[in-house]
Design a protein around this motif. Structure first.
Motif, PDB file in Angstrom:
ATOM      1  N   GLY A 119       0.781  -1.219   0.000  1.00  9.30           N
ATOM      2  CA  GLY A 119       0.000   0.000   0.000  1.00  9.30           C
ATOM      3  C   GLY A 119       0.818   1.277   0.000  1.00  9.30           C
ATOM      4  O   GLY A 119       0.274   2.368   0.093  1.00  9.30           O
ATOM      5  N   ARG A 138      -4.174   8.065   4.803  1.00  6.98           N
ATOM      6  CA  ARG A 138      -4.411   6.699   5.247  1.00  6.98           C
ATOM      7  C   ARG A 138      -4.821   6.699   6.704  1.00  6.98           C
ATOM      8  O   ARG A 138      -4.164   7.302   7.542  1.00  6.98           O
ATOM      9  CB  ARG A 138      -3.120   5.877   5.128  1.00  6.98           C
ATOM     10  N   LYS A 188       3.851   1.403  -4.652  1.00  9.27           N
ATOM     11  CA  LYS A 188       4.911   0.974  -5.565  1.00  9.27           C
ATOM     12  C   LYS A 188       4.390   0.836  -6.993  1.00  9.27           C
ATOM     13  O   LYS A 188       5.075   1.193  -7.946  1.00  9.27           O
ATOM     14  CB  LYS A 188       5.462  -0.395  -5.130  1.00  9.27           C
ATOM     15  N   THR A 189       3.175   0.320  -7.110  1.00 11.34           N
ATOM     16  CA  THR A 189       2.636   0.062  -8.441  1.00 11.34           C
ATOM     17  C   THR A 189       2.560   1.346  -9.260  1.00 11.34           C
ATOM     18  O   THR A 189       2.835   1.361 -10.449  1.00 11.34           O
ATOM     19  CB  THR A 189       1.241  -0.582  -8.323  1.00 11.34           C
TER      20      THR A 189
HETATM   21  P1  ADP Z   1       1.715  -1.177  -3.419  1.00 10.36           P
HETATM   22  O1  ADP Z   1       1.897  -1.643  -4.835  1.00 10.36           O
HETATM   23  O2  ADP Z   1       2.928  -0.574  -2.847  1.00 10.36           O
HETATM   24  O3  ADP Z   1       1.112  -2.212  -2.530  1.00 10.36           O
HETATM   25  P2  ADP Z   1      -0.218   0.440  -4.651  1.00 10.36           P
HETATM   26  O4  ADP Z   1       0.574   1.124  -5.677  1.00 10.36           O
HETATM   27  O5  ADP Z   1      -1.051  -0.728  -5.063  1.00 10.36           O
HETATM   28  O6  ADP Z   1       0.683   0.001  -3.451  1.00 10.36           O
HETATM   29  O7  ADP Z   1      -1.087   1.525  -3.919  1.00 10.36           O
HETATM   30  C1  ADP Z   1      -2.040   1.180  -2.959  1.00 10.36           C
HETATM   31  C2  ADP Z   1      -3.201   2.130  -3.041  1.00 10.36           C
HETATM   32  O8  ADP Z   1      -2.777   3.426  -2.696  1.00 10.36           O
HETATM   33  C3  ADP Z   1      -3.774   2.211  -4.422  1.00 10.36           C
HETATM   34  O9  ADP Z   1      -5.166   2.252  -4.296  1.00 10.36           O
HETATM   35  C4  ADP Z   1      -3.214   3.518  -4.970  1.00 10.36           C
HETATM   36  O10 ADP Z   1      -4.080   4.099  -5.898  1.00 10.36           O
HETATM   37  C5  ADP Z   1      -3.091   4.362  -3.723  1.00 10.36           C
HETATM   38  N1  ADP Z   1      -2.018   5.336  -3.784  1.00 10.36           N
HETATM   39  C6  ADP Z   1      -0.797   5.180  -4.336  1.00 10.36           C
HETATM   40  N2  ADP Z   1      -0.066   6.301  -4.191  1.00 10.36           N
HETATM   41  C7  ADP Z   1      -0.822   7.184  -3.526  1.00 10.36           C
HETATM   42  C8  ADP Z   1      -0.621   8.544  -3.071  1.00 10.36           C
HETATM   43  N3  ADP Z   1       0.532   9.182  -3.284  1.00 10.36           N
HETATM   44  N4  ADP Z   1      -1.613   9.143  -2.415  1.00 10.36           N
HETATM   45  C9  ADP Z   1      -2.765   8.502  -2.183  1.00 10.36           C
HETATM   46  N5  ADP Z   1      -3.035   7.249  -2.591  1.00 10.36           N
HETATM   47  C10 ADP Z   1      -2.066   6.581  -3.246  1.00 10.36           C
END
Ligand code: ADP
Ligand code: MG
Length: 694
Positions: A296, A449, A299-300
Motif C-alpha cells: 500500500g 491513510r 509501488k505500483t
Molecule cells: P503497493 O503496490 O505498494 O502495494 P499500490 O501502488 O497498489 O501500493 O497503492 C495502494 C493504493 O494506494 C492504491 O489504491 C493507490 O491508488 C493508492 N495510492 C498510491 N499512491 C498514492 C498517493 N501518493 N496518495 C494517495 N493514494 C495513493
C-alpha cells in the motif's frame, strides 16, 4: 584460473591418508568434497584429556583419563560376550570392555604388566567400574606429546571422531600462509590476527570459551567471507553498470497525463524513488533496481510512472506478477491510468488463449501495444516485443534471478529492470542478498491513510470477534478472515478453513465466500470479484490467497491462530486492510497460552506499522536463515560467517568492497592480488572472471 597457492586446499578429501572411498563420501556429506571444505567445519565442543582421575574417584559417565596398569586379558569364550581387560591403579580395579575385539590388536595396545593412559567414560556394571571402548589409549611417552585438548566436530553415522579430527587437522596443516588481503589498520583496530593464525586458533580451542563464534578469530574469518561476497556483488554490479542498456529519457508528459487522472499527488518517498529510477533509466547502462515498500505504499504507481517514461522514450514495457490474480489486479488498476495517457495496455496470462492471445502477441510484435502485464507466461518464447525497454517484476521473492534476466533479455538491448518487493528487507540482509542491485525504499504511506488498529484476542473470545464482523457488514465494509497453515498440510488447512466458512455462513448466509489454493483460477476470480463489488462481505481464505489482493473497502482482517504466523507474514496480511479512507482493524486471534516469541511478535505488530522496523525485529526474533528462506531469497549460503551472529560486519565489508574497487577496480595492486586469492578461496571464481572479461 585458481591460483596455484590454493591447489592443496582444493584437493579431494579422498587423497587424505587413511580416507578410503567410504570415509571420503561421509566427509563430503558432512563438510564437502575438498580439503577447503573441512576448514569451515567448525568445532562444536572440546575434549579435555587432561581431566585425570583415579578408579575410585572417577565420576560415572564423564570423560576422564586414568593412568592404569594392565593386569590381565580375559578373552571372550562366547561370541556374544565382550573381551575384557582388567587393569588397576592404587585405588582399585577396572574392566576395559571391548565388544568388537581383536585379541592381537589389544595385546599390542594394552600389554599385560604395562602402564597406559586410558580415556573414556566410566560406568558401573554389576557394582564394578568398567569402561567400554575407551576413546584414547596412550603410552606414557605418547601421552606427554599428545594434545591435551582436542576439538569435537559435528559428525555423522559411521564417521569416527578420531578420523574427523585427523582429517580436519590435516586440512588446517596444509592450509598455506596467504598474503594478507585485509587492511592492516583495520586488522589492528579489530585486534584480529592473520588468516592462517585465525584458522589454526579456530581449530585448536583450548577451552569452551574458545568456541564462542564472537571470538576475534572467528569474526576475522567471517569478515573475510563477507568481504569476498561483497566484492563479488560489487563486481557484478560494476559489470551491470557497464552493460550497455537503453537510454530512456522523457519529458514526463505521458506521466503527467496519467497522474492527472488521479485525485492525489505522489508522496515524497514515491517522488524520491522515481528520481532514482529516472536517473538510472536515463543513463546509458542497464538499470537493476530494487524498489522496496510496504504493502500500500504505492509501488505500483511508481512502476507505472517508470513504464510511461520508457514508452515516451519510444520503447515498450512489461510488468510481471507472481500470480494470475495479481497480474489481473495490476492490469485492472493500470488500465484506466494508461488509457488516460493514451497508452495501449494488455494482459497476458495462461488464460488468454486462441485468437485473443494471437492478437495480443501480434500487437506486441508490431510495437503498437506498449504495456504488457502478465504472469511468467511473459517469459515464453512466443512472446516477442518490438522494442522492450523496461521490465518491472513484482514480488520478486517468488522469481529467481534467471527469470528476471530471461524477460529482460527480450529487449533488443538488455532492458532495464525494476524489481518491486512488498517485503521490507532488513538492511544487512538486503546487502547480502541483493547487493548487486541498487535500492530505493518507499518509507512513507500515502497521506490520508487511516491507521489500522491492531488487537490480539484469545480464541476463546471468538464471539466478540463475530459481533465486530457483523457491525462491519452493517456498514457495508469488507472482512478478510484468514485461516492458518496447519503443519504444511494443505488438506488440513482446507478443512479448517471450510469449517470456519460453514460456521460463518450459518451466521451471515450468502455474504460469505471461501477462497483457497486448490480452487480453479476462474473460481478464485469470481470470489474476489464478488467480494470487491460487495456481493459478498466476508472472504474466508487460507494463506495461499494472494497477499496482494487490493480491496479498498476491506476494513477488517481477522487472522486466526496468529501465533502460527511469522512476523513478516502477519504484517503482509494486515496490509490487506487500511487501503481506503476508512479506519481499519486487524484482529489477531490466538490460542492461549502464547509462547515468548509469539507474544513478542504480536506485541511488535501492535506497536508499529512500519514494515522496515518490523523487518528488523523479525530478523532479531527469527534469525536470517529463516527470515527469507535460504533458497527462495537468493541469500548466499555462508561457510563460516553466520548472519545471526556476525551481521554487524556486513556494512563494513560492503563499504570496504566499494572503497577497494574504487581505488583498484581491476584488483591489480598487491592487495588486489591478495583479494583475488580471497575470492577464489570462497569460490567466487565468477567474480574474478568478471574483471578479466571487463
Ligand atoms: P503497493 O503496490 O505498494 O502495494 P499500490 O501502488 O497498489 O501500493 O497503492 C495502494 C493504493 O494506494 C492504491 O489504491 C493507490 O491508488 C493508492 N495510492 C498510491 N499512491 C498514492 C498517493 N501518493 N496518495 C494517495 N493514494 C495513493
Ligand atoms: Mg502492489
Amino acid at each position: 584460473m585458481r591460483p596455484q597457492i590454493l591447489f592443496p586446499l582444493f584437493a579431494d578429501v579422498a587423497n587424505l591418508q587413511g580416507i578410503g572411498p567410504r570415509f571420503a563420501k561421509l566427509l563430503a556429506k558432512l563438510a564437502g568434497p575438498r580439503l577447503v571444505d573441512l576448514l569451515w567445519h567448525t568445532p562444536v565442543s572440546i575434549i579435555d584429556w587432561r581431566r585425570q582421575s583415579t578408579v575410585a574417584e572417577a565420576p560415572p559417565n564423564e570423560l576422564v583419563t586414568l593412568k592404569l596398569r594392565v593386569t590381565e586379558h580375559i578373552p571372550s569364550k562366547v561370541k556374544s560376550r565382550p573381551y575384557k581387560i582388567r587393569a588397576s591403579d592404587d585405588t582399585g580395579f577396572i574392566d576395559l570392555v571391548f565388544f568388537r575385539a581383536y585379541g592381537d590388536y589389544l595385546a599390542k595396545q594394552l600389554p599385560t604388566g604395562e602402564t597406559r593412559y586410558v580415556s573414556g567414560k566410566i560406568e558401573i556394571f554389576q557394582e564394578r567400574p568398567q569402561m567400554t571402548h575407551p576413546e584414547r589409549i596412550l603410552t606414557e611417552e605418547a601421552f606427554a606429546e599428545a594434545p591435551a585438548i582436542e576439538p569435537v566436530y559435528g559428525s555423522t553415522e559411521g564417521m569416527p571422531q578420531r578420523t574427523l579430527i585427523r582429517s580436519v587437522g590435516t586440512a588446517v596443516e596444509r592450509a598455506p600462509e596467504l598474503p594478507e588481503w585485509q587492511d592492516e589498520a583495520w586488522l589492528k583496530k579489530q585486534g584480529w590476527t592473520d588468516w592462517h593464525t585465525s584458522l589454526k586458533k579456530l581449530h585448536t580451542p583450548q577451552s569452551a570459551a574458545d568456541l564462542d563464534p564472537t571470538r576475534p578469530e572467528r569474526r576475522r574469518l567471517a569478515y573475510d567471507e563477507f568481504l569476498a561476497t561483497q566484492l563479488a556483488l560489487s563486481l557484478a554490479r560494476a559489470r551491470m553498470r557497464k552493460t550497455k542498456g537503453r537510454t530512456l529519457k522523457a519529458t514526463g508528459k505521458l506521466r503527467a497525463k496519467a497522474l492527472a487522472a488521479l485525485h492525489f499527488t505522489l508522496t515524497k518517498s514515491q517522488q524520491d524513488s522515481l528520481r532514482e529510477i529516472d536517473a538510472d533509466m536515463a543513463a546509458p547502462h542497464r538499470m537493476l533496481r530494487l524498489l522496496q515498500g510496504d504493502v500500500g505504499s504505492g509501488k505500483t504507481l511508481v512502476a507505472l510512472c517508470a513504464m510511461l517514461t520508457a514508452i515516451e522514450a519510444g520503447a515498450q514495457a512489461a510488468l510481471m506478477a507472481p500470480t494470475e490474480v495479481l497480474a489481473r489486479q495490476h492490469a485492472a488498476t493500470l488500465t484506466p491510468l494508461a488509457a488516460a495517457a493514451g497508452v495501449p495496455l494488455a494482459l497476458l496470462t495462461g488464460r488468454e488463449r486462441g485468437k485473443e492471445r494471437d492478437a495480443i502477441l501480434e500487437r506486441l510484435r508490431s510495437g503498437e501495444l506498449k504495456i504488457l502485464v502478465g504472469t511468467h507466461a511473459l517469459i515464453s518464447d512466443v512472446v516477442v516485443f518490438d522494442d522492450l525497454g523496461l521490465v518491472v517484476v513484482d514480488e520478486q521473492h517468488r522469481f529467481g534471478v534467471h527469470q528476471r534476466l530471461a524477460l529482460s533479455g527480450k529487449g533488443n538491448v538488455p532492458a532495464d529492470i525494476l524489481v518491486m518487493t512488498a517485503t521490507p528487507i532488513p538492511r544487512t540482509l538486503a546487502l547480502t542478498a541483493y547487493g548487486d542491485m541498487d535500492m530505493s525504499r518507499i518509507t512513507e504511506k500515502p497521506a490520508g491513510r487511516k491507521p489500522i488498529t491492531t488487537r490480539a484476542i484469545p480464541l476463546t473470545r471468538l464471539e466478540e470477534v463475530i459481533d465486530g464482523v457483523e457491525r462491519a457488514i452493517k456498514r457495508d465494509e469488507r472482512v478478510f478472515w484468514v485461516c492458518p497453515l496447519v503443519e504444511e498440510n494443505e488438506d488440513l488447512d482446507l478443512t479448517a478453513a471450510e469449517q470456519r466458512y460453514d460456521e460463518l455462513k450459518a451466521i451471515f448466509g450468502e455474504r460469505v465466500r471461501l477462497i483457497h489454493g486448490k480452487m480453479k483460477s476462474a473460481e478464485k476470480d469470481e470470489a474476489i470479484a464478488d467480494f470487491r463489488a460487495g456481493k459478498a462481505h466476508v472472504l474466508v481464505a487460507t494463506t495461499v490467497i494472494e497477499v496482494g489482493v487490493d480491496v479498498p473497502d476491506a476494513t477488517v482482517i481477522v487472522i486466526e491462530h496468529a501465533e502460527r504466523f511469522g512476523l513478516a507474514q502477519l504484517h503482509q496480511l494486515r496490509g490487506r486492510v487500511g487501503r481506503g479512507s476508512k479506519p481499519s482493524t486487524c484482529l489477531l486471534l490466538y490460542q492461549a497460552p502464547l509462547g515468548e516469541t509469539a507474544r513478542a511478535r504480536l506485541d511488535c505488530l501492535r506497536n508499529t506499522d512500519d514494515g522496515f522496523i518490523i523487518a528488523e525485529e523479525d530478523l532479531r526474533l527469527r534469525g536470517a536463515g529463516e527470515l527469507l528462506g535460504q533458497r527462495q531469497s537468493g541469500l548466499p549460503d555462508f561457510r563460516i560467517a553466520d548472519l545471526d551472529i556476525h551481521s554487524d560486519l556486513v556494512p563494513a565489508a560492503r563499504d570496504d568492497a566499494k572503497l577497494i574497487l574504487s581505488r583498484d577496480p581491476e584488483l591489480k595492486t598487491p592487495r588486489g592480488e591478495a583479494l583475488r586469492i580471497l575470492l577464489y578461496l570462497f569460490e567466487q571464481d565468477e567474480a574474478v572472471r568478471t574483471i578479466k572479461s571487463g
